[in-house]
Design an enzyme around this catalytic site. Structure first.
Site, PDB file in Angstrom:
ATOM      1  N   HIS A 167     -51.142 -20.435 -17.131  1.00 59.11           N
ATOM      2  CA  HIS A 167     -51.102 -21.903 -17.066  1.00 59.11           C
ATOM      3  C   HIS A 167     -49.821 -22.435 -16.407  1.00 59.11           C
ATOM      4  CE1 HIS A 167     -51.991 -25.945 -19.221  1.00 59.11           C
ATOM      5  NE2 HIS A 167     -51.076 -26.130 -18.286  1.00 59.11           N
TER       6      HIS A 167
ATOM      7  N   GLU B 245     -50.323 -33.582 -22.902  1.00 59.67           N
ATOM      8  CA  GLU B 245     -49.423 -32.623 -23.562  1.00 59.67           C
ATOM      9  C   GLU B 245     -48.359 -33.330 -24.399  1.00 59.67           C
ATOM     10  OE1 GLU B 245     -50.508 -29.793 -23.553  1.00 59.67           O
ATOM     11  OE2 GLU B 245     -51.407 -29.316 -21.612  1.00 59.67           O
TER      12      GLU B 245
ATOM     13  N   GLU C 141     -28.232 -13.642 -10.909  1.00 52.09           N
ATOM     14  CA  GLU C 141     -27.688 -14.775 -11.668  1.00 52.09           C
ATOM     15  C   GLU C 141     -28.635 -15.320 -12.740  1.00 52.09           C
ATOM     16  OE1 GLU C 141     -25.627 -17.649  -9.253  1.00 52.09           O
ATOM     17  OE2 GLU C 141     -24.645 -16.036  -8.182  1.00 52.09           O
TER      18      GLU C 141
HETATM   19  P1  13P Z   1     -51.809 -34.443 -17.901  1.00 48.08           P
HETATM   20  O1  13P Z   1     -52.337 -35.014 -16.594  1.00 48.08           O
HETATM   21  O2  13P Z   1     -52.566 -34.974 -19.097  1.00 48.08           O
HETATM   22  O3  13P Z   1     -50.319 -34.600 -18.015  1.00 48.08           O
HETATM   23  O4  13P Z   1     -52.127 -32.889 -17.898  1.00 48.08           O
HETATM   24  C1  13P Z   1     -51.627 -32.062 -16.886  1.00 48.08           C
HETATM   25  C2  13P Z   1     -51.310 -30.697 -17.389  1.00 48.08           C
HETATM   26  O5  13P Z   1     -50.568 -29.976 -16.753  1.00 48.08           O
HETATM   27  C3  13P Z   1     -51.893 -30.230 -18.672  1.00 48.08           C
HETATM   28  O6  13P Z   1     -51.293 -29.050 -19.107  1.00 48.08           O
HETATM   29 ZN    ZN Z   2     -50.323 -27.920 -17.500  1.00 46.35          ZN
END
Ligand code: 13P
Ligand code: ZN
Length: 273
Positions: free
Chosen positions: A211, A116, A170
């Site tokens: 996600h 990312e 809060e």
């Molecule tokens: P990485 O292991 O490449 O950081 O990926 C983990 C992740 O959360 C991808 O969205």
């Molecule tokens: Zn992720």
């Protein structure tokens, strides 16, 4: 000084451990990056290897040219960072064009920065400009209740913000500008990074449907605390909605306005209607 003797490395490692302890990082889930201040990089320069080749970033971040970042490695586990930071974390240097990077410390057993990285760096670029340089941390995790919420509500900034504000009194104090929602997209590339960075112009929180979440902050506590607060609020939402579809009582628009007045909040009031 050695990198691992620095305060920023210690805080980075502590944040990884906190996230792991809270269950936000199954397997290699999540990633963390920190834009290191010049003075802190100078202090650890003796421990950096500046001889490597620059390689393509997969995006372009000219505002970050010449900057150094501490970043988690791709496929590395947050649960392993505390015991072996040098194998699971790296420091990268962005080149003078903002289109390439090289690893200057860490990942001693091989690997590359998080998949990312484009999203992290595009978020950093937006936040650096918007904050006059104050924002330094981008944190991504996979908290269960935030993810669950994205299967329940329409994927709209206003709807998510209103619900999350209301679940813990809060919350509007912690994220008065609200949260942005990114529809499901393929992760790990430039396209989702561009979309997320657009949300980060408006908000410090971007929720990735089905996600996880990205949070920005001036320091590790702020970015992590933001993710933790949103997740806690999402947990209350999911508990309430697992029992009933209708709330017996609510925090009203006027209640929020009273809170904003009392705390001096720059509340995004158009999300209250
Ligand atoms: P990485 O292991 O490449 O950081 O990926 C983990 C992740 O959360 C991808 O969205
Ligand atoms: Zn992720």
């Amino acid at each position: 000084m050695k990198v691992l003797e620095s305060a920023f490395a210690r805080e980075f490692i502590n944040t990884c451990e906190e996230g792991w302890q809270l269950g936000f990082h199954e397997r290699n889930g999540g990633n963390l990056s920190y834009r290191i201040p010049d003075g802190d990089i100078d202090a650890v320069r003796e421990d950096l290897d500046l001889s490597g080749e620059f390689v393509d970033l997969g995006t372009s971040v000219p505002e970050l040219a010449g900057e150094f970042f501490m970043v988690t490695g791709s496929g590395k586990y947050f649960s392993h960072v505390k015991d072996d930071p040098e194998s699971n974390v790296c420091i990268i240097e962005v080149d003078g064009s903002g289109a390439k990077y090289r690893i200057v410390w860490g990942l001693v057993r091989g690997g590359r920065p998080t998949s990312e990285l484009p999203t992290h760096l595009m978020n950093h670029e937006v936040k650096k400009l918007a904050s006059g340089g104050a924002m330094r941390v981008i944190y991504h995790c996979h908290p269960s209740n935030v993810i669950a919420m994205t299967f329940v509500l329409p994927l709209e900034d206003k709807v998510f913000t209103r619900e999350l504000w209301e679940m813990i009194t809060e919350c509007p104090v912690v994220f008065p500008r609200g949260v942005g929602v990114v529809p499901w997209m393929v992760c790990g590339g430039r396209e989702i990074g561009v979309y997320t960075a657009e949300k980060m112009r408006e908000y410090d929180v971007a929720i990735w449907a089905h996600h996880g979440i990205f949070c920005a902050g001036t320091d590790f506590d702020v970015a992590f605390g933001l993710a933790h607060t949103v997740e806690k609020s999402a947990e209350v939402f999911m508990k309430v909605h697992s029992v009933t579809d209708t709330k017996r009582q609510r925090i009203t628009k006027q209640n929020f306005l009273d809170l904003a007045a009392e705390f001096g909040l720059d509340l995004r009031v158009e999300f209250l209607d």
